[in-house]
Design a protein around this motif. Structure first.
Motif, PDB file in Angstrom:
ATOM      1  N   ASP A   9     -10.011 -44.205  12.435  1.00  0.00           N
ATOM      2  CA  ASP A   9      -9.494 -45.226  13.229  1.00  0.00           C
ATOM      3  C   ASP A   9      -8.712 -44.726  14.466  1.00  0.00           C
ATOM      4  OD1 ASP A   9     -10.384 -47.070  11.683  1.00  0.00           O
ATOM      5  OD2 ASP A   9      -8.512 -47.445  10.277  1.00  0.00           O
ATOM      6  N   PRO A  10      -8.595 -45.150  15.438  1.00  0.00           N
ATOM      7  CA  PRO A  10      -7.947 -44.644  16.629  1.00  0.00           C
ATOM      8  C   PRO A  10      -6.421 -44.762  16.305  1.00  0.00           C
ATOM      9  CG  PRO A  10      -8.698 -46.802  17.211  1.00  0.00           C
ATOM     10  CD  PRO A  10      -9.249 -46.407  15.980  1.00  0.00           C
ATOM     11  N   HIS A  11      -5.652 -43.936  17.037  1.00  0.00           N
ATOM     12  CA  HIS A  11      -4.194 -43.908  17.284  1.00  0.00           C
ATOM     13  C   HIS A  11      -3.569 -44.405  18.308  1.00  0.00           C
ATOM     14  CE1 HIS A  11      -0.184 -42.450  16.748  1.00  0.00           C
ATOM     15  NE2 HIS A  11      -0.226 -42.235  15.471  1.00  0.00           N
ATOM     16  N   PRO A  12      -2.971 -45.523  18.349  1.00  0.00           N
ATOM     17  CA  PRO A  12      -2.117 -46.147  19.666  1.00  0.00           C
ATOM     18  C   PRO A  12      -1.319 -45.070  20.369  1.00  0.00           C
ATOM     19  CG  PRO A  12      -0.978 -46.823  17.643  1.00  0.00           C
ATOM     20  CD  PRO A  12      -2.068 -46.061  17.151  1.00  0.00           C
ATOM     21  N   GLU A  13      -0.785 -44.396  19.792  1.00  0.00           N
ATOM     22  CA  GLU A  13      -0.042 -43.430  20.700  1.00  0.00           C
ATOM     23  C   GLU A  13      -0.100 -41.800  20.025  1.00  0.00           C
ATOM     24  OE1 GLU A  13       4.003 -44.816  20.218  1.00  0.00           O
ATOM     25  OE2 GLU A  13       3.798 -46.427  21.181  1.00  0.00           O
ATOM     26  N   ARG A  14      -1.006 -41.220  20.422  1.00  0.00           N
ATOM     27  CA  ARG A  14      -1.739 -40.365  19.974  1.00  0.00           C
ATOM     28  C   ARG A  14      -1.043 -38.764  20.596  1.00  0.00           C
ATOM     29  NH1 ARG A  14      -6.626 -36.545  19.431  1.00  0.00           N
ATOM     30  NH2 ARG A  14      -7.558 -37.800  21.142  1.00  0.00           N
ATOM     31  N   ASN A  15      -0.491 -38.102  20.103  1.00  0.00           N
ATOM     32  CA  ASN A  15      -0.093 -36.808  20.683  1.00  0.00           C
ATOM     33  C   ASN A  15      -0.254 -35.580  19.588  1.00  0.00           C
ATOM     34  OD1 ASN A  15       2.243 -37.029  18.743  1.00  0.00           O
ATOM     35  ND2 ASN A  15       3.216 -38.118  20.272  1.00  0.00           N
ATOM     36  N   LEU A  16       0.120 -34.403  19.982  1.00  0.00           N
ATOM     37  CA  LEU A  16      -0.094 -33.320  19.267  1.00  0.00           C
ATOM     38  C   LEU A  16       1.050 -33.264  17.983  1.00  0.00           C
ATOM     39  CD1 LEU A  16      -0.558 -30.144  21.581  1.00  0.00           C
ATOM     40  CD2 LEU A  16      -2.088 -31.486  20.223  1.00  0.00           C
ATOM     41  N   ASN A  17       2.076 -33.662  18.209  1.00  0.00           N
ATOM     42  CA  ASN A  17       2.965 -34.029  17.053  1.00  0.00           C
ATOM     43  C   ASN A  17       2.342 -34.897  15.873  1.00  0.00           C
ATOM     44  OD1 ASN A  17       5.111 -34.040  15.094  1.00  0.00           O
ATOM     45  ND2 ASN A  17       6.566 -35.194  16.277  1.00  0.00           N
ATOM     46  N   ILE A  52      -5.807 -26.705  19.746  1.00  0.00           N
ATOM     47  CA  ILE A  52      -4.815 -27.113  20.259  1.00  0.00           C
ATOM     48  C   ILE A  52      -4.047 -27.950  19.009  1.00  0.00           C
ATOM     49  CG2 ILE A  52      -5.484 -27.160  22.601  1.00  0.00           C
ATOM     50  CD1 ILE A  52      -5.776 -30.418  22.181  1.00  0.00           C
ATOM     51  N   HIS A  53      -4.949 -28.153  18.065  1.00  0.00           N
ATOM     52  CA  HIS A  53      -4.552 -28.858  16.989  1.00  0.00           C
ATOM     53  C   HIS A  53      -3.838 -27.869  15.876  1.00  0.00           C
ATOM     54  CE1 HIS A  53      -5.854 -32.725  18.227  1.00  0.00           C
ATOM     55  NE2 HIS A  53      -7.150 -32.056  18.502  1.00  0.00           N
ATOM     56  N   PRO A  75      -9.696 -28.809  12.022  1.00  0.00           N
ATOM     57  CA  PRO A  75      -9.751 -29.832  13.257  1.00  0.00           C
ATOM     58  C   PRO A  75     -10.887 -29.577  14.167  1.00  0.00           C
ATOM     59  CG  PRO A  75      -7.879 -28.703  13.517  1.00  0.00           C
ATOM     60  CD  PRO A  75      -8.425 -28.153  12.183  1.00  0.00           C
ATOM     61  N   HIS A  76     -11.574 -30.368  14.781  1.00  0.00           N
ATOM     62  CA  HIS A  76     -12.852 -30.280  15.570  1.00  0.00           C
ATOM     63  C   HIS A  76     -11.975 -30.402  16.986  1.00  0.00           C
ATOM     64  CE1 HIS A  76     -13.358 -34.349  16.595  1.00  0.00           C
ATOM     65  NE2 HIS A  76     -12.964 -34.999  15.117  1.00  0.00           N
ATOM     66  N   GLY A  77     -13.039 -30.047  17.744  1.00  0.00           N
ATOM     67  CA  GLY A  77     -12.939 -29.933  19.346  1.00  0.00           C
ATOM     68  C   GLY A  77     -13.598 -31.193  20.143  1.00  0.00           C
ATOM     69  N   PHE A  78     -13.445 -31.017  21.370  1.00  0.00           N
ATOM     70  CA  PHE A  78     -13.947 -32.130  22.193  1.00  0.00           C
ATOM     71  C   PHE A  78     -15.412 -32.305  21.863  1.00  0.00           C
ATOM     72  CE2 PHE A  78     -15.435 -34.005  26.012  1.00  0.00           C
ATOM     73  CZ  PHE A  78     -14.449 -34.955  26.277  1.00  0.00           C
TER      74      PHE A  78
END
Length: 529
Positions: A238-246, A275-276, A200-203
């Motif tokens: 695509d974006p995630h409407p409720e994104r979190n680490l889970n 963090i991922h 997974p990539h970073g910021f």
């Protein structure tokens, strides 16, 4: 005779008042010579004014420049008079002793003036502070304006590269919730992969990040299949409407299933992308064979950090970077303004300027190299493809908000079922079942000691609370210098993780199963004991 006397008396009076015989009425000279009281001197004087010479004054035409100057001077005089009038109005209406403003501000201003009066000692003795300080303030503002103009000219003089959005080129999969995820893979094919790595990539990065500059021949030598993907809202995902680490960990699992990674896979986390990796260790530990991290980021607001670890972390960051973390934690919406003025402005810039980074010597030298600049520009262009600040604000908020777990939860612990006296009795008879909790796989961290982006105090904290983690400290290395475009560094990392290179698998040989990761974890436990 009376009329003549009257006439003479009138002329006498006129002559006595004018004292000049050359006065004319209606264009004719008054004849004084006929008077009995005229004298030769008077006659001579009258002859001088009798026919005066008329001189013609020839004026030159006024030029357009003179007209403009006159117009400007007139306007300047009018404005000056207007300002004087406004000043008089203000003094007579607002600055009187009975004025409400004066009554409210007289006390505080007098107190401030008393405290600042010590500065008057720096003025010459013949200078009135009332007049001197306004002049000093005006000159100061003028100097700042001049410096600002010069800095803008210097910046404009440099060639600024425009951001180029490339045509879509990624391969995408469909996730169970209907979203699409873009990914990229290099190395050996899936049927010959001895090891699968998901990164997974970073910021401010994308699926094109991966391991910068890694050679395909090196991946083939170790039999590695490297898979990178775009986080929700980045690149072509695509974006995630409720994104979190889970949800981030579940996306990683869905990607592995869709690509046919049936066995356990390794997770590679670099910088804030770590963090991922932490999330995968927590939420999908059964799918992760091991974790490799380079300068891993942790929540800088972690309450279990010591004062020394906290101070060592924050002191190495710039003020602007500290402000962005504060806003990301307290008021994330304000980050939109900063992002629109930097990497979403449509123009490229240096990575340390865009992300408010303080860099070490090796990092400063690396970011000036053409290979790094080309890679950085292309990665940023793919990262900001969708032109929205929302995914970046979400990512920044995830870094400093509540993760839903603590890193201490990843520590391997023995957990036994049951509580109370009954469980103690069962334990005495050997009937209590105990199992290990936490992340059982191997974890390797490479940390540059000259890293000022993710200071080594963060890794010191991880090593303190997770003693099973193997930390490789790199003297004189920074945040980018060990991981970017370093063939020997990449080889050393793979040797540490996988051992001697064995090449890709034959098609008839199955890929390593879950027991491989468990066996390596057992070996690490024996070594720790």
């Amino acid at each position: 005779m009376a009329d003549v006397a009257v006439a003479k008396s009138w002329r006498d009076e006129l002559a006595s008042l004018v004292e000049d015989g050359g006065i004319r009425f209606a264009g004719d000279a008054v004849e004084i010579s006929a008077l009995t009281y005229s004298t030769p001197a008077f006659e001579e004087k009258r002859s001088v004014y009798e026919s005066p010479a008329i001189e013609e004054v020839v004026s030159e035409p006024e030029s357009f420049k003179d007209q403009i100057e006159g117009f400007a001077k007139a306007w300047g005089e009018m404005l000056l008079e207007l300002m004087r009038g406004c000043r008089d109005v203000v003094q007579q209406s607002l600055l009187t002793e009975e004025s409400y403003i004066v009554q409210k501000t007289k006390g505080p201003l007098a107190e401030a003036s008393r405290r600042l009066s010590v500065l008057n000692e720096f003025l010459p003795e013949d200078r009135d502070p009332v007049h001197a300080w306004p002049v000093i303030f005006f000159v100061f503002i003028l100097a700042l304006s001049a410096l600002s103009v010069n800095s803008k000219r210097e910046t404009s003089g440099k060639l600024v590269k425009e951001v180029c959005i490339h045509p879509p080129s990624a391969t995408r999969i469909l996730l169970p919730d209907g979203r699409h995820m873009a990914y990229h893979e290099i190395g050996v094919p899936s049927n010959k992969a001895r090891y699968s790595i998901i990164a997974p990539h970073g910021f401010l990065s994308s699926r094109l990040g991966g391991i910068p500059g890694v050679k395909v021949s090196l991946l083939e030598e170790f039999g590695i299949r490297l898979v990178t993907y775009d986080l929700p809202g980045f690149g072509e995902s695509d974006p995630h409407p409720e994104r979190n680490l889970n949800s981030s960990a579940l996306d990683m699992q869905y990607l592995a299933d869709a690509l046919g990674v049936n066995s356990k896979f390794w997770v590679l986390g670099y910088s804030s992308g770590a963090i991922h990796a932490w999330a995968a260790m927590k939420f999908i530990p059964d799918r992760v064979a091991g974790v490799a991290m380079i300068s891993p980021f942790i929540n800088p607001y972690e309450s279990s950090m010591t004062k020394e670890e906290m101070r060592g972390t924050w002191n190495k960051w710039t003020r602007k970077r500290k402000l962005t973390y504060y806003l990301a934690r307290r008021s994330p919406k304000f980050l939109d303004y900063f992002y629109r003025r930097t990497f979403l402005s449509g123009k490229h810039g240096q990575i340390d300027k865009f992300m408010s980074l303080s860099l070490g010597q090796k990092d400063k030298a690396l970011i000036r190299e053409p290979a790094f600049e080309e890679f950085w520009h292309r990665d940023v262009e793919e990262s900001i493809r969708q032109g929205s600040t929302k995914p970046f604000i979400e990512e920044a908020s995830l870094q400093v908000s509540n993760w839903g777990f603590c890193l201490v939860d990843l520590q391997v612990q023995e957990k036994c079922s049951g509580k109370g006296i009954l469980s103690w009795l069962k334990f005495g008879y050997g009937q209590v079942r105990c199992e290990l909790t936490g992340f059982l796989g191997p974890v390797h961290i490479w940390q540059g000691l000259d890293d000022q982006v993710v200071p080594h105090e963060m890794t010191d904290y991880v090593a303190r609370i997770l003693p099973r983690v193997v930390v490789h400290k790199l003297p004189d290395e920074g945040h980018f210098s060990y991981f970017f475009f370093c063939d020997e560094c990449h080889r050393q990392m793979f040797l540490t993780i996988f051992g001697s290179p064995q090449g890709p698998l034959e098609e008839s040989i199955e890929a390593p199963t879950e027991e491989d990761g468990e066996q390596e974890a057992a070996n690490l436990n024996l070594a720790a004991e």
